[in-house]
Design a protein around this motif. Structure first.
Motif, PDB file in Angstrom:
ATOM      1  N   TYR A 227       0.922  -1.005  -0.042  1.00 56.61           N
ATOM      2  CA  TYR A 227       0.025   0.110   0.150  1.00 56.61           C
ATOM      3  C   TYR A 227       0.870   1.097   0.062  1.00 56.61           C
ATOM      4  CZ  TYR A 227      -3.640   3.114   1.785  1.00 56.61           C
ATOM      5  OH  TYR A 227      -4.659   4.171   1.552  1.00 56.61           O
ATOM      6  N   THR A 240      -8.643   5.881  -0.120  1.00 58.25           N
ATOM      7  CA  THR A 240      -8.365   4.568   0.272  1.00 58.25           C
ATOM      8  C   THR A 240      -7.958   4.510   1.761  1.00 58.25           C
ATOM      9  OG1 THR A 240      -6.163   4.371  -0.549  1.00 58.25           O
ATOM     10  CG2 THR A 240      -7.802   3.468  -1.855  1.00 58.25           C
ATOM     11  N   ALA A 267     -12.212   1.635   0.210  1.00 59.12           N
ATOM     12  CA  ALA A 267     -11.990   2.324  -1.098  1.00 59.12           C
ATOM     13  C   ALA A 267     -13.396   3.264  -1.503  1.00 59.12           C
ATOM     14  CB  ALA A 267     -11.328   1.651  -2.209  1.00 59.12           C
ATOM     15  N   LEU A 280      -7.393  -0.953  -8.030  1.00 63.19           N
ATOM     16  CA  LEU A 280      -7.201  -1.683  -6.914  1.00 63.19           C
ATOM     17  C   LEU A 280      -6.272  -2.922  -6.821  1.00 63.19           C
ATOM     18  CD1 LEU A 280     -10.729  -0.769  -5.086  1.00 63.19           C
ATOM     19  CD2 LEU A 280      -8.199   0.247  -4.602  1.00 63.19           C
TER      20      LEU A 280
END
Length: 441
Positions: A227, A240, A267, A280
């Motif tokens: 991430y 997100t 998200a 994603l």
């Protein structure tokens, strides 16, 4: 002037009700929904309009009572013991101008009413994580929501504000009138007067792709590291967060995660579902098959995403491996706190000309725990700093929410509009000394 004399004066000049201790309405209205305080004001006055607000401010000053202002009470951080508690929850009107894409609201308005009023026109305001949050306190404190990466802090969208100042004047602050006050209101909180109306921009957001997906908590470290790298290429239209949390053990919870500790991806995207899933995909691949997922396209007004309650907040410039390890160590096991890693940046870090002190513009991420975790805070300290006013529980830390230059400027504005610090409860910015205020001006 005694409390009873003040109450009689208010009842003569006031449209709304006035409550003293022992009155039925007093006990209902004196409290707050979340703050761990038990306020005992001398009286509670419920304003129905700007003239009521003026009457209350002047009556409080004449009686030597410190005023406090409360709409929904979500942001209340200090008790108004022995003072005059001015409630503005009855002032909850909403007017939407779809052609100019703006809304005008009363100070007691909650975001749910704004979203409902704007939705038929395909418009939305920069609301927070919950629709029952009050618009005014949220906006004056900066205002961080799921559309903020695309459009900035809510305070950045403020166009004008009607305010009753400490001396009882009703003024309108905008870029063209009282511009110093207008600047300060966009992030400086309730230090400068009582807001009686706000006008702000709306945005062409109708439907969004939004939701959550739950994964095994054992994947938390790997996914958080992915991430950290992935957000560098995420478009501003995509908001997100990753949350390490325990799911409720209730029938409404999906059986595969009921009562279970999980890693949850949140998200919201203002584009198509297909594009959102493509964006994603790197995170989903790192996390593995979802235990449960509810991503879907829906009206923005119905996309209440929620958020981790801010018991402890750390704002970060970076998220190195050591920070990831500290987060997983603190929150990766049963009984640990809920911890959310959220992506900031985007439009929040690109303020327009003359923008107010709405928030920490340089923050790239926030780490929010639902209760204080001193070891985690210590581990994250080298990678961040500063604070966000909406998330601050401790009024003693108010100065941490601003740069030195902004704090000096705010104190100078405070000196001009509230030199006696009448509005000094809560996240207070004391007025600058007279010489310093002249220099800042």
């Amino acid at each position: 002037m005694s409390t009873f004399t003040t109450a009689r004066r208010l009842r003569a000049d006031f449209t709304g009700p006035v409550h003293l201790p022992g009155d039925a309405g007093y006990e209902k209205l004196r409290g707050t929904p979340f703050a761990p305080i038990d306020p005992r004001p001398a009286l509670v006055a419920e304003a129905t309009g700007a003239e009521d607000v003026r009457a209350a401010v002047l009556a409080a000053r004449d009686a030597g009572l410190r005023p406090a202002v409360q709409a929904t009470g979500h942001g209340t951080r200090a008790a108004c013991d022995g003072g005059l508690l001015l409630r503005t929850s009855r002032m909850a009107g909403v007017l939407v101008d779809p052609h100019r894409r703006l809304a005008r609201v009363g100070p007691g308005t909650r975001w749910g009413r704004v979203l409902t009023a704007a939705a038929p026109f395909g418009l939305a305001g920069l609301s927070g994580s919950h629709t029952d949050v009050g618009v005014t306190g949220y906006t004056l404190g900066g205002g961080l929501g799921w559309l903020s990466r695309a459009y900035g802090f809510a305070a950045d969208s403020l166009l004008r504000a009607q305010v009753v100042t400490a001396d009882g004047r009703l003024v309108t602050a905008s870029p063209d009138a009282h511009p110093d006050l207008f600047w300060a209101l966009r992030g400086g909180g309730g230090n400068f007067g009582v807001v009686t109306a706000l006008e702000f921009r709306l945005y062409p957001v109708d439907r969004v792709f939004a939701g959550t997906a739950c994964y095994p908590i054992e994947r938390a470290a790997e996914v958080a590291a992915r991430y950290r790298d992935w957000i560098g290429g995420a478009p501003d239209e995509l908001g997100t967060a990753l949350e390490l949390t325990s799911m409720p053990d209730t029938p409404e919870t999906h059986p595969s995660v009921r009562g279970r500790r999980v890693l949850r991806l949140k998200a919201m995207y203002t584009g198509s579902a297909g594009q959102a899933r493509r964006l994603l995909r790197p995170l989903v691949r790192a996390a593995g098959p979802a235990l449960a997922e509810d991503f879907r396209t829906l009206p923005y007004a119905e996309a209440e995403m929620g958020g981790t309650a801010p018991g402890q907040v750390d704002l970060l410039r970076e998220l190195p491996d050591a920070a990831v390890e500290a987060i997983v160590r603190a929150a990766g096991t049963d009984g640990g706190p809920a911890v959310e890693i959220r992506h900031w940046a985007g439009a929040m870090g690109r303020p327009g000309p003359g923008a107010g002190p709405a928030g920490p513009r340089a923050a790239r991420l926030s780490v929010i725990a639902d209760r204080p975790v001193p070891d985690l805070a210590a581990a994250l300290r080298p990678y961040g700093g500063g604070a966000f006013l909406n998330f601050l529980h401790d009024p003693a830390r108010t100065a941490d929410a601003y740069s030195g230059a902004d704090l000096r400027r705010l104190a100078a504005v405070k000196r001009r509009y509230d030199p006696d610090n009448v509005f000094g409860l809560g996240h207070n910015i004391p007025p600058a000394p007279a010489a310093a205020a002249r220099t800042a001006g």
